[in-house]
Design a protein around this motif. Structure first.
Motif, PDB file in Angstrom:
ATOM      1  N   TYR A 226       0.933  -1.339  -0.177  1.00 30.91           N
ATOM      2  CA  TYR A 226       0.210  -0.157  -0.156  1.00 30.91           C
ATOM      3  C   TYR A 226       0.941   1.211   0.312  1.00 30.91           C
ATOM      4  O   TYR A 226       2.455   0.907   0.597  1.00 30.91           O
TER       5      TYR A 226
ATOM      6  N   ARG B 168      -1.555  -1.018  -4.366  1.00 29.56           N
ATOM      7  CA  ARG B 168      -2.312  -0.649  -4.241  1.00 29.56           C
ATOM      8  C   ARG B 168      -2.199   0.289  -4.157  1.00 29.56           C
ATOM      9  O   ARG B 168      -1.840   1.340  -3.341  1.00 29.56           O
TER      10      ARG B 168
ATOM     11  N   SER C 174      -4.034   4.149   0.961  1.00 27.00           N
ATOM     12  CA  SER C 174      -3.642   3.904   1.773  1.00 27.00           C
ATOM     13  C   SER C 174      -4.151   2.910   2.783  1.00 27.00           C
ATOM     14  O   SER C 174      -5.335   2.860   1.881  1.00 27.00           O
TER      15      SER C 174
ATOM     16  N   GLN D 231      -7.920   1.280   2.898  1.00 23.16           N
ATOM     17  CA  GLN D 231      -8.480  -0.021   2.601  1.00 23.16           C
ATOM     18  C   GLN D 231      -9.522  -0.720   3.745  1.00 23.16           C
ATOM     19  O   GLN D 231     -10.485  -1.172   3.150  1.00 23.16           O
TER      20      GLN D 231
END
Length: 835
Positions: free
Chosen positions: A189, A333, A336, A340
């Protein structure tokens, strides 16, 4: 021969076989890359219970259907069209030898409609079921009905990487889980959510991934526009950068799915079509932009539109899994960890949000006009079904009982929304109908702010086909032309590149949107105000063109796309985005005379006339000579409800009657007293007020009605006698005076306001309601001002009276203030009058 060797799905193949051998419906959950789509159907193809019959595999997207069919055929060492084939909209690759067909959702529904028994089919596989698309839910409901009524031997296998945990219990069927993932995926992330356009952020992450990792890269973006932006930003990288989206030509899709022939690294920029079922060979890294563009029903256009929003958690899991199909992978991804945690777990089932017109028409053709009779995972919401029936009835696709008409059956031959199918089916100019339908279904080729006239889009399409330099996005025009070409084949008409007749375009739009034919708004003088850009639609909704739009001077329009209204548009209503001029004569062919009896709030009068109408549009009027009393009462009652009960004038006696009855409703609910509150009277206007409305035409007439007899007539025998006994209007006090009671709402104790000298000698507080309810005494001074409020008269005489006496006898010396109120004669007079 094992087709799943080395794949995680191999561990559960035997369990799936056994479950299907003994159960008609089985659920399978297997993670991305397990082989459930590309290997398991081959493992089941020769099962004894299949008895040589076909297998149908349902895929939600055309790209996935083609790719899955190619992988399955390759597993047999064959080309597509042999043992394995596919059918998608406007395209099929099958043969007499085909036993395993990969089909898209609409194809399966059409097959069920033509052959409810699914003759020759032994197994139907519903893949990627977690998406809960409208057609997938419909297919499962229809298949369950077929299993129960026609085909006990038909098997159904529902598969997905992520299934709703409650689904097995809700269906009561075997549930098999494949735990193994092909290879681990390292999910990474960002420390903070990025700022800027998603195509810029994704392009930057792709550059980083190319430097830090080996293998090909799959990057997810929400749509074609963002893919094009990222392509431009990655033009100089040392890799082949390719797009992948649903409308891409099949050959270009193949380039994205297969390794580069020259062995160069590959970057695939894809929409969410790459989330499921597709294996893009060579991918070791996923870059997830975190956005998704999904279909949402748009009441403004009457069709589903694409809306961009945050990806859901289950979709993010699917995307990350693309990196672990061929070896250990990495998934970036671009949001952050905090974001999520806030993502929704999954999208709601499409059934609960979508336009149900296509489903409602399918069910009517199936012979099920009442959707509640089918076994749904989530039943279609009744209000949306009602709206769909209203639309389909307007398109002449359903009759008044909700059953499919011959026209409705014809509409199902066109694989598109019933609106556009109606346009294609009934439009006299087949070539123009094909162009208009394609333009309405595809993205607008003109940029925002370049006018709303759909005719100009048709002209641009035909100019482009003639090879002329013109207006419009060429890539969008290419997609529109591909679709128009398919519709021309369906209608069996040649291409037409002549300049379109603008009014003919409007007539075609009116076929698809009958409730959106519109007339220019009228001024208070009743004259049309063409040129203002403000219109009234047949649906009753107001709408306006953007300022300065070329269509503003039109007397009539056929509106295709509009919104429901927003700040800044005021009384104009919604904003028109796409429309075409309409010949008012078209409206005349649809109009009919109707009796119009209604209350006009602006003038405060009863309007009674015959109107030649198309929905809310009035083309002509004439007097209504005979006005039935029932219509008069209904219209006046509706007017009172719309403006409020203040149109009626209640005298004090009428208000007191209402308060007395309301008190008894609270004190004695078992006696069924009528509801004379505002809400109760409004709900029953026709019943209690109807006889008084026979000569009413204006607000002044309403104000002159004597409401007391009407309210008294609402009481049934013997309620009037009981009312006088239990809630009398007056009470006689010891002085001999008859004093009015004031009854109050919600069953509060009634007030008896009386001079205290009139109660000398009275020990018990007076009561009503058969002795159950004491009154609230307002004891008054000789000047009529309250000096004490009490429900305990005895206590007042023994205590508070002497304080009142001390304070008031100096001010009122002519009135009696005895030392002993118990023995003094009650009076309403002064001392002088007493002597």
């Amino acid at each position: 021969m094992s087709f799943s060797a080395g794949l995680p799905i191999a561990d559960v193949v035997s369990e799936v076989r056994e479950a299907l051998a003994s159960h008609p419906l089985v659920l399978l959950q297997a993670p991305p890359g397990a082989g459930k789509s590309t290997a398991l159907p081959l493992e089941l193809l020769n099962e004894p219970w299949l008895a040589g019959q076909k297998v149908l595999v349902l895929q939600p997207r055309r790209v996935a259907a083609r790719a899955v069919a190619a992988r399955l055929a390759a597993g047999l060492g064959e080309d597509v069209g042999g043992t394995v084939g596919y059918r998608v909209r406007f395209e099929a690759r099958v043969s007499a030898a085909t036993r395993l067909e990969v089909v898209t959702e609409g194809i399966l529904t059409r097959r069920l409609q033509r052959d409810p028994e699914l003759a020759g089919v032994g197994l139907v596989v519903l893949d990627e079921f977690h998406e809960r698309s409208l057609n997938a839910d419909l297919a499962l409901a229809l298949l369950r009905e077929v299993q129960g009524a026609l085909r006990e031997d038909l098997r159904v296998l529902v598969m997905s990487a992520t299934l709703d945990e409650s689904l097995p219990a809700r269906l009561g069927v075997p549930f098999i889980r494949s735990e193994g993932r092909a290879y681990p995926v390292d999910v990474r992330y960002l420390t903070a959510d990025p700022v800027g356009r998603v195509e810029d952020v994704v392009a930057g992450a792709v550059r980083r991934a190319l430097e830090e990792h080996e293998g090909d890269i799959l990057a997810f973006l929400p749509g074609v526009r963002e893919i094009r932006g990222a392509l431009g930003r990655l033009a100089d990288v040392n890799a082949v950068v390719l797009p992948l989206y649903g409308d891409l030509p099949v050959r270009e899709q193949g380039r994205a799915l297969l390794p580069d022939p020259s062995g160069r690294r590959k970057v695939v920029l894809a929409t969410n079509i790459a989330e499921t079922s597709l294996t893009i060979q060579g991918v070791r890294v996923v870059v997830d932009g975190g956005l998704s563009r999904s279909q949402v029903f748009d009441p403004g256009s009457g069709l589903s539109r694409l809306v961009t929003g945050r990806v859901t958690q289950d979709a993010a899991t699917q995307r990350a899994g693309r990196a672990g199909r061929l070896g250990p992978g990495v998934a970036y991804r671009l949001w952050s960890p905090r974001t999520q945690a806030l993502l929704p777990a999954a999208r709601p089932p499409e059934m609960l949000e979508a336009d149900l017109a296509p489903l409602t028409l399918e069910l009517a053709q199936w012979g099920t006009p009442d959707p509640t009779t089918l076994l749904w995972l989530d039943a279609p919401p009744a209000p949306r079904v009602g709206a769909a029936r209203e639309l389909l009835t307007g398109l002449n696709a359903l009759d008044d009982s909700g059953r499919v008409t011959p026209e409705g059956a014809r509409l199902l031959e066109f694989p598109t929304h019933p609106r556009l199918a109606h346009l294609l089916s009934t439009g006299a100019n087949g070539a123009l109908a094909a162009d208009v339908a394609a333009l309405l279904e595809e993205r607008d080729p003109f940029p925002v702010g370049t006018g709303t006239d759909l005719s100009e889009r048709v002209s641009a399409l035909r100019s482009w086909r003639r090879g002329e330099q013109g207006r419009g996005d060429v890539a969008v025009l290419e997609r529109i032309e591909r679709l128009s070409k398919q519709w021309r084949r369906t209608r069996n008409v040649p291409v037409d590149n002549a300049e379109p007749d603008h009014l003919e375009v409007g007539a075609l739009v009116a076929l698809a949107y009958p409730e959106r034919v519109a007339l220019a708004r009228e001024s208070t003088s009743g004259l049309a105000r063409s040129g203002t850009g403000r219109f009234l639609l047949a649906s009753g909704q107001g709408a306006a063109l953007p300022e300065g739009d070329a269509l503003a001077g039109s007397r009539a329009l056929a509106v295709a796309h509009l919104d429901a209204g927003s700040a800044g548009w005021g009384q104009a209503g919604g904003r028109i985005f796409l429309a075409a001029p309409l010949d008012p004569a078209v409206l005349s062919t649809r109009a009919s005379w109707v009796d119009a009896v209604r209350w006009d709030t602006r003038s405060g009068t009863l309007v009674a006339q015959q109107e030649r109408r198309v929905g809310a549009l009035v083309l002509d009027i004439r007097p209504l000579r005979d006005l039935p009393g029932e219509q008069r009462v209904e219209a006046l009652a509706a007017g009172i409800r719309s403006e409020g009960l203040h149109l009626l004038k209640f005298t004090p006696e009428a208000e007191q009657l209402r308060a007395r009855v309301d008190s008894l409703r609270h004190w004695r609910p078992e006696d069924s007293w009528p509801d004379l509150t505002d809400a109760g009277l409004l709900a029953t206007l026709e019943d209690w007020l109807g006889p008084s409305l026979t000569t009413v035409r204006t607000r002044d007439d309403l104000a002159r009605i004597n409401l007391l007899p009407a309210l008294q007539g609402w009481l049934t025998w013997p309620q009037p006698q009981h009312l006088d006994q239990l809630a009398p209007t007056h009470l006689t006090v010891p002085s001999g005076s008859r004093v009015r009671l004031e009854y109050r709402p919600d069953g509060q104790n009634p007030i008896l306001a009386v001079k205290l000298q009139e109660l000398f000698g009275l020990a018990d507080t007076p009561t009503v309601n058969g002795g159950r309810t004491p009154v609230l005494l307002h004891l008054l001074s000789p000047a009529g001002r309250p000096v004490q409020v009490t429900q305990d008269l005895r206590s007042f005489w023994n205590s508070s009276y002497f304080e009142v006496r001390r304070d008031l006898r100096g001010r009122y010396p002519k009135h009696p203030w005895p030392d002993d109120p118990w023995t003094h004669e009650p009076t309403r007079f002064t001392k002088k009058r007493l002597t």
